[in-house]
Each structure stands twice: as C-alpha cells, then as structure tokens.
Design a protein around this motif. Structure first.
Motif, PDB file in Angstrom:
ATOM      1  N   MET A   1      36.295  25.452  27.482  1.00 14.28           N
ATOM      2  CA  MET A   1      37.095  26.633  27.123  1.00 14.28           C
ATOM      3  C   MET A   1      36.213  27.703  26.467  1.00 14.28           C
ATOM      4  N   GLU A   2      35.283  27.273  25.632  1.00 10.36           N
ATOM      5  CA  GLU A   2      34.399  28.227  24.962  1.00 10.36           C
ATOM      6  C   GLU A   2      33.536  28.978  25.974  1.00 10.36           C
ATOM      7  N   ILE A   3      33.027  28.257  26.979  1.00  8.20           N
ATOM      8  CA  ILE A   3      32.232  28.916  28.015  1.00  8.20           C
ATOM      9  C   ILE A   3      33.084  29.934  28.758  1.00  8.20           C
ATOM     10  N   MET A   4      34.311  29.556  29.080  1.00  7.92           N
ATOM     11  CA  MET A   4      35.156  30.445  29.866  1.00  7.92           C
ATOM     12  C   MET A   4      35.591  31.664  29.065  1.00  7.92           C
ATOM     13  N   ARG A   5      35.792  31.492  27.760  1.00  4.95           N
ATOM     14  CA  ARG A   5      36.072  32.670  26.925  1.00  4.95           C
ATOM     15  C   ARG A   5      34.878  33.628  26.949  1.00  4.95           C
ATOM     16  N   TYR A   6      33.678  33.047  26.855  1.00  2.54           N
ATOM     17  CA  TYR A   6      32.466  33.868  26.846  1.00  2.54           C
ATOM     18  C   TYR A   6      32.306  34.636  28.155  1.00  2.54           C
ATOM     19  N   VAL A   7      32.446  33.943  29.282  1.00  4.97           N
ATOM     20  CA  VAL A   7      32.222  34.595  30.566  1.00  4.97           C
ATOM     21  C   VAL A   7      33.313  35.625  30.840  1.00  4.97           C
ATOM     22  N   ASN A   8      34.534  35.388  30.349  1.00  5.88           N
ATOM     23  CA  ASN A   8      35.602  36.378  30.516  1.00  5.88           C
ATOM     24  C   ASN A   8      35.400  37.581  29.607  1.00  5.88           C
ATOM     25  N   GLU A   9      34.917  37.329  28.401  1.00  8.35           N
ATOM     26  CA  GLU A   9      34.666  38.444  27.482  1.00  8.35           C
ATOM     27  C   GLU A   9      33.614  39.387  28.066  1.00  8.35           C
ATOM     28  N   VAL A  10      32.510  38.820  28.538  1.00 12.61           N
ATOM     29  CA  VAL A  10      31.457  39.659  29.112  1.00 12.61           C
ATOM     30  C   VAL A  10      31.956  40.369  30.371  1.00 12.61           C
ATOM     31  N   SER A  11      32.716  39.654  31.202  1.00 12.67           N
ATOM     32  CA  SER A  11      33.233  40.262  32.433  1.00 12.67           C
ATOM     33  C   SER A  11      34.191  41.409  32.114  1.00 12.67           C
ATOM     34  N   CYS A  12      35.007  41.252  31.067  1.00  9.87           N
ATOM     35  CA  CYS A  12      35.913  42.338  30.653  1.00  9.87           C
ATOM     36  C   CYS A  12      35.121  43.578  30.238  1.00  9.87           C
ATOM     37  N   GLU A  13      34.095  43.362  29.443  1.00  7.31           N
ATOM     38  CA  GLU A  13      33.283  44.496  29.004  1.00  7.31           C
ATOM     39  C   GLU A  13      32.576  45.153  30.193  1.00  7.31           C
ATOM     40  N   ALA A  14      32.157  44.347  31.155  1.00  8.99           N
ATOM     41  CA  ALA A  14      31.514  44.898  32.353  1.00  8.99           C
ATOM     42  C   ALA A  14      32.504  45.760  33.137  1.00  8.99           C
TER      43      ALA A  14
ATOM     44  N   LEU B   1      40.766  49.425  43.125  1.00  5.21           N
ATOM     45  CA  LEU B   1      41.054  48.036  42.807  1.00  5.21           C
ATOM     46  C   LEU B   1      39.720  47.298  42.787  1.00  5.21           C
ATOM     47  N   PHE B   2      39.299  46.919  41.584  1.00  5.49           N
ATOM     48  CA  PHE B   2      38.008  46.244  41.422  1.00  5.49           C
ATOM     49  C   PHE B   2      38.251  44.817  40.948  1.00  5.49           C
ATOM     50  N   ASP B   3      37.880  43.860  41.781  1.00 13.60           N
ATOM     51  CA  ASP B   3      38.100  42.431  41.535  1.00 13.60           C
ATOM     52  C   ASP B   3      36.732  41.777  41.428  1.00 13.60           C
ATOM     53  N   MET B   4      36.298  41.480  40.181  1.00  9.54           N
ATOM     54  CA  MET B   4      34.942  40.950  39.962  1.00  9.54           C
ATOM     55  C   MET B   4      34.952  39.987  38.774  1.00  9.54           C
ATOM     56  N   GLY B   5      34.129  38.962  38.855  1.00 13.45           N
ATOM     57  CA  GLY B   5      33.997  38.014  37.758  1.00 13.45           C
ATOM     58  C   GLY B   5      32.581  37.475  37.684  1.00 13.45           C
ATOM     59  N   ALA B   6      31.977  37.523  36.523  1.00 14.64           N
ATOM     60  CA  ALA B   6      30.620  37.002  36.344  1.00 14.64           C
ATOM     61  C   ALA B   6      30.657  35.492  36.148  1.00 14.64           C
TER      62      ALA B   6
ATOM     63  N   GLY C   1      27.542  28.135  35.720  1.00  8.84           N
ATOM     64  CA  GLY C   1      28.452  27.691  36.764  1.00  8.84           C
ATOM     65  C   GLY C   1      29.896  28.091  36.549  1.00  8.84           C
ATOM     66  N   TYR C   2      30.311  28.362  35.323  1.00  8.08           N
ATOM     67  CA  TYR C   2      31.701  28.714  35.027  1.00  8.08           C
ATOM     68  C   TYR C   2      31.923  30.203  35.292  1.00  8.08           C
ATOM     69  N   THR C   3      33.063  30.522  35.898  1.00 14.90           N
ATOM     70  CA  THR C   3      33.262  31.896  36.364  1.00 14.90           C
ATOM     71  C   THR C   3      34.529  32.522  35.800  1.00 14.90           C
ATOM     72  N   ALA C   4      34.536  33.829  35.794  1.00 13.89           N
ATOM     73  CA  ALA C   4      35.735  34.617  35.495  1.00 13.89           C
ATOM     74  C   ALA C   4      36.292  35.162  36.804  1.00 13.89           C
ATOM     75  N   ASP C   5      37.511  35.643  36.780  1.00 11.52           N
ATOM     76  CA  ASP C   5      38.143  36.287  37.933  1.00 11.52           C
ATOM     77  C   ASP C   5      39.090  37.344  37.382  1.00 11.52           C
ATOM     78  N   ILE C   6      38.646  38.591  37.390  1.00 16.32           N
ATOM     79  CA  ILE C   6      39.402  39.678  36.758  1.00 16.32           C
ATOM     80  C   ILE C   6      39.567  40.826  37.746  1.00 16.32           C
ATOM     81  N   THR C   7      40.805  41.283  37.904  1.00 19.82           N
ATOM     82  CA  THR C   7      41.091  42.432  38.761  1.00 19.82           C
ATOM     83  C   THR C   7      41.646  43.569  37.910  1.00 19.82           C
ATOM     84  N   ALA C   8      41.059  44.747  38.077  1.00 17.88           N
ATOM     85  CA  ALA C   8      41.533  45.937  37.367  1.00 17.88           C
ATOM     86  C   ALA C   8      41.817  47.034  38.383  1.00 17.88           C
ATOM     87  N   SER C   9      42.976  47.673  38.247  1.00 14.93           N
ATOM     88  CA  SER C   9      43.343  48.798  39.116  1.00 14.93           C
ATOM     89  C   SER C   9      43.496  50.049  38.259  1.00 14.93           C
TER      90      SER C   9
END
Length: 504
Positions: free
Chosen positions: A261-274, A343-348, A352-360
C-alpha cells in the motif's frame, strides 16, 4: 567483525584480521589462512623472525578479501532508485513469500513441497542484437524483488526458506555490462537464504528432496495469455505439480500488504503531480505527445520512475472517444485545437507497482456548457461509487450504479427521452455511453491478477461483460474507479440501432 583463528604447522596462531579496519599483516603472526608456510625460525611465538615475502603475500591477499567484505557490508538490503525516492525493504518480499507458504500449508499441501519460479528473460528485438529494456515478471517480482533478468527462485513451503539461482555470466560481461556480481552480493541484496548458479539447480533441488515441485500454470483472465511454466534440463527427475499454485498465488496478490500500500500511495502521489504538470503546460497549439513527454519526465526526474504502467493515452478532441488511443497506429500525434477536451490517461511505475489515473480537462481552460455537463455527469458517477463501495459490496453492483447515475443525468438533461430509468437500464443504454468495465484491480500489473479467482462467472451483458472482476470487495484490495462517458462515431451507430429498437 571477522575473526578466524587456526594453528599452522609451526604451532603459531594464524589470525585473519579481527576487524574490517585491521586487515593487515601483523608482525609476529601469520595473518593469511591460505598461506600454510610457517615463517622460518618460528619456534617461539614471542621471538618470531619476520618473513617479509610471506607478509607481503598475506597483505595482498587480505587487501583483496577486505575489499570484498567492505563491498558486502555496503550492499543495500532494500530497493531505492535514488535520494528522495521511496525505500522498499527486502522484508516486503520476504513477507510475501511467507504469505503464500502459510496459505499452502493451511490448504494441506503435502509436506516437503518446493515452489519453483522462473523470472523474466532478457530478450532482443526481433532478429537483432538490440536488448529490449528489461522489466521483471510480476509474480517473480512479488516474491523476490529481483530486478535482474534470467533468475530462477525456489521456496520451501514448510519453512519459507528461499533460494535464488543466478545466471553464470562470462567474464566479458564485466567489459560490456558492468561488474560481475557474486552469489554473496545477491544473497545480501535480496535477503534470501541462499544463492546458487542456474547450472546448479538440479544438484540443489536433489539435496532438498522435494515431495513435489509446485510450478505456475494458468490463464490470465485479462490478457487470455497462458503463463509460461518454468523448465530446465533435468526437471523430469522431479514430481511436478502444475495445478496447485497459480490460483493460490494470484489470490494472494489481490490483498495488498501495508508495505505494498505504501508503494502504491507513493506511485500515485508522483503520478498525480505529473498530471498537474501536464495540465499546466497543455494549451491549444501543442501536440498531444508533449503531454506524454512532460508526464514521463516529471515521474522519472522527481520520483525515480523509469517506466510507465501502460501506453500513455494523450487524446484531444475526437480522439478522446477512443478508449485505448495512443498505440502505434495512433501515437498521440494530433495538434490540440482551441475548444478541445483533453483526456489524459497515464500512470507511472515504481518497483513494478503502477498507478492508473485519467484526467479530463479543456485545452483552453474553459468548459463549454456541454463539456461541463458531461464532465460533471462522469464525476457524479465516480463519487456515487466511492460513497457506496466497502468490503462485502459486489463489484458488478458498483458498475450498475455508475451506469444508472449516467442514465439518470441524461434523462434529467433531456438527452434521453421516451423511457424511464428502469426501461433505459433494461435496454442497456448505460453501456452505450460507458462501453467498458467500471474499474479493475491494480498492483504489479495495471490490470492486476485475481479478478476471476474464486469469483462468479463473467456477466455476458453489454458493457458489464468487460468488467475485469465480479468479486465482492475485500479489505486490502486496490481497485480503480473510472466511469466514463463517451461520444464516438462507432458508439453513435450502436446507439441509433438501440434507439430504433426502443421506438419500435
């Protein structure tokens, strides 16, 4: 501290450095255990005649040994891409190994069974000698955290003892690829119990005398691809079980540990900022791929994330109605126009753990009335699901809730007429606007495994048939919530066909 003593043929104590800092040839003592010649005239340890040649040999040997020891001492027992990036301890993967062992024991797997896994292989592009950039196979990553290619791993189910088998590389590797790591290095680096070479696997397994080798064999419910079972010369000497392991370990991966969970929070946080950086720089006149480049640059530079979890979707205007835009035939190459929705759908990805974030969002920063309505409809469906989802809730019910919310908004706006919400729902109108599943499990794979393990069968109805799991939600699951409202030529044709049937 390294202190080893033995008695040489002269009867004088031979000492091998009592600390890392004291790896020197000390006058009066033979300090190198590999040199068995006694110093000439060493009859009295208090009156040793010093042999210069022997001491020089000893100092040279000990210098080499001390360098090895110091290097071993400096080997990290964690993964971290660089300063400021997340540190992932080896204990995370050790805990994963124990989880699957405990599960198998509780399911009465015969004593003496050994699990055997094959990591990802380094491959070249087609018939060239160009290496394809390596990424570890996900199950192997979950168990061992190994970043390198061509490894195998074994785990004793009874006691969770772990063994890595590393490739025996040629000396030329050091010239072209870098330092040749030793088994001692990988033992410390990945926190396993033992490390051997892959050409020793039959010998080591014979020493373990497994009652059975448990290997992976199964079908991925998302890709429909068959898992490649490990193989090696001499494997036919062992009893091999291909039926037990696949579903058990896939189900283990569904529930994420606190460390995961900690890894996924990290990868989502960075992906959100990106994504925010992309929003700041996109405007009419830019190319779609500039958004992709900005996202990748930020995630790598700020988060140490070398890879993304899937092909970046950077769609503008009509391209946004194509669910998986961005592939080789549509490579994010359109110029953004004033008035376009993006519509930008990207996740870093990290370890190995990934994010999946879509922003319109609108390219010029201002929604039109129609764009605002569609955006808020999608947002309302998202919030409705997040408010209703909890452990024990069926994921298909959440999909239907999202569809119903979209249909209700369209009826209220006057875009759908001549029918109630119930009639529209029964006619699968929601699937016309949301022609995909609501969301999916996510982890080491963007469409993570286990969606149809111990789950009801796939529902064969429009829209919901693309749902990647029919399971009830459980504590520890990580799942995406991504309703969509799409308007595209292919969808409009389907819509007209359904509406004509309704009118008739």
């Amino acid at each position: 501290v390294v202190s080893t003593q033995s008695t040489g043929s002269s009867g004088i104590n031979a000492e091998y450095g009592d600390t890392l800092e004291n790896c020197v040839c000390r006058k009066g003592y033979r300090t190198c255990l590999d040199i068995e010649r006694p110093s000439e005239g060493c009859k009295d340890k208090n009156k040793v005649r010093y042999n210069t040649k022997e001491c020089n040999e000893a100092e040279e040997y000990l210098s080499r040994r001390c360098n090895v020891m110091r290097k071993t001492k400096d080997i990290p027992d964690y993964y971290q891409m660089g300063p400021g990036t997340l540190k992932i301890p080896n204990s995370l993967f050790k805990d994963n190994r124990k989880r699957i062992c405990d599960r198998l024991v509780s399911n009465n797997v015969p004593r003496g069974a050994v699990m055997l896994f094959e990591g990802g292989k380094q491959e070249q592009q087609y018939d060239t000698d160009r290496d394809i950039e390596f990424q570890q196979e996900s199950y192997f990553m979950w168990l061992f955290g190994v970043m390198e290619a061509d490894f195998l791993g074994a785990i004793d189910v009874d006691n969770s003892e772990s063994i890595l088998f590393m490739p025996r590389l040629p000396a030329s590797y050091a010239v072209w690829m870098g330092e040749l790591k030793t088994p001692e290095y990988f033992k410390k680096r990945y926190g396993v119990d033992r490390v051997h070479y892959t050409d020793e696997i039959v010998t080591i397994l014979n020493q373990l005398r497994p009652s059975a080798l448990l290997v992976m064999d199964g079908l991925n419910s998302d890709s429909k691809s068959h898992f490649q079972t490990p193989s090696f010369e001499g494997m036919d000497q062992f009893k091999v079980d291909t039926t037990t392991l696949y579903n058990e370990i896939a189900d283990c991966r569904v529930q994420k540990s606190p460390g995961e969970m900690e890894i996924m929070r990290y990868v989502n946080e960075v992906s959100c900022e990106a994504h925010k950086e992309v929003m700041k720089m996109m405007k009419p006149g830019r190319m779609e791929y500039e958004g992709e480049a900005t996202f990748k640059h930020y995630a790598y530079m700020k988060g140490g994330m070398r890879f993304v979890g899937y092909t970046c979707i950077c769609a503008s205007g009509n391209n946004a109605a194509v669910l998986h835009y961005g592939h080789a035939a549509e490579p994010n190459d359109k110029r953004v126009n004033d008035g376009d929705m993006l519509l930008f759908d990207m996740g870093a990805e990290y370890a190995g753990y990934t994010a999946d974030i879509t922003a319109s969002f609108p390219a010029n920063g201002r929604f039109t009335d129609n764009q605002k309505f569609v955006y808020n409809t999608c947002l309302k469906a998202n919030k409705a699901v997040q408010a209703a989802m909890r452990p024990g809730v069926g994921w298909p019910d959440m999909h239907r809730l999202a569809e119903r919310t979209i249909v209700e908004e369209f009826i209220q706006e006057g875009l759908l007429v001549n029918g109630t919400v119930e009639e529209m729902t029964e006619a699968f109108m929601g699937a016309i606007f949301m022609p995909h599943g609501l969301g999916h499990l996510i982890g080491l794979d963007v469409h993570d495994v286990g969606g149809y393990v111990n789950a009801p069968p796939r529902i064969q109805e429009p829209g919901i048939k693309y749902l990647r799991t029919t399971r009830d939600l459980e504590e520890g699951m990580v799942i995406t919530v991504e309703p969509g409202v799409y308007f595209g030529d292919a969808l409009i044709e389907q819509r007209m066909l359904i509406l004509s049937k309704l009118n008739s």
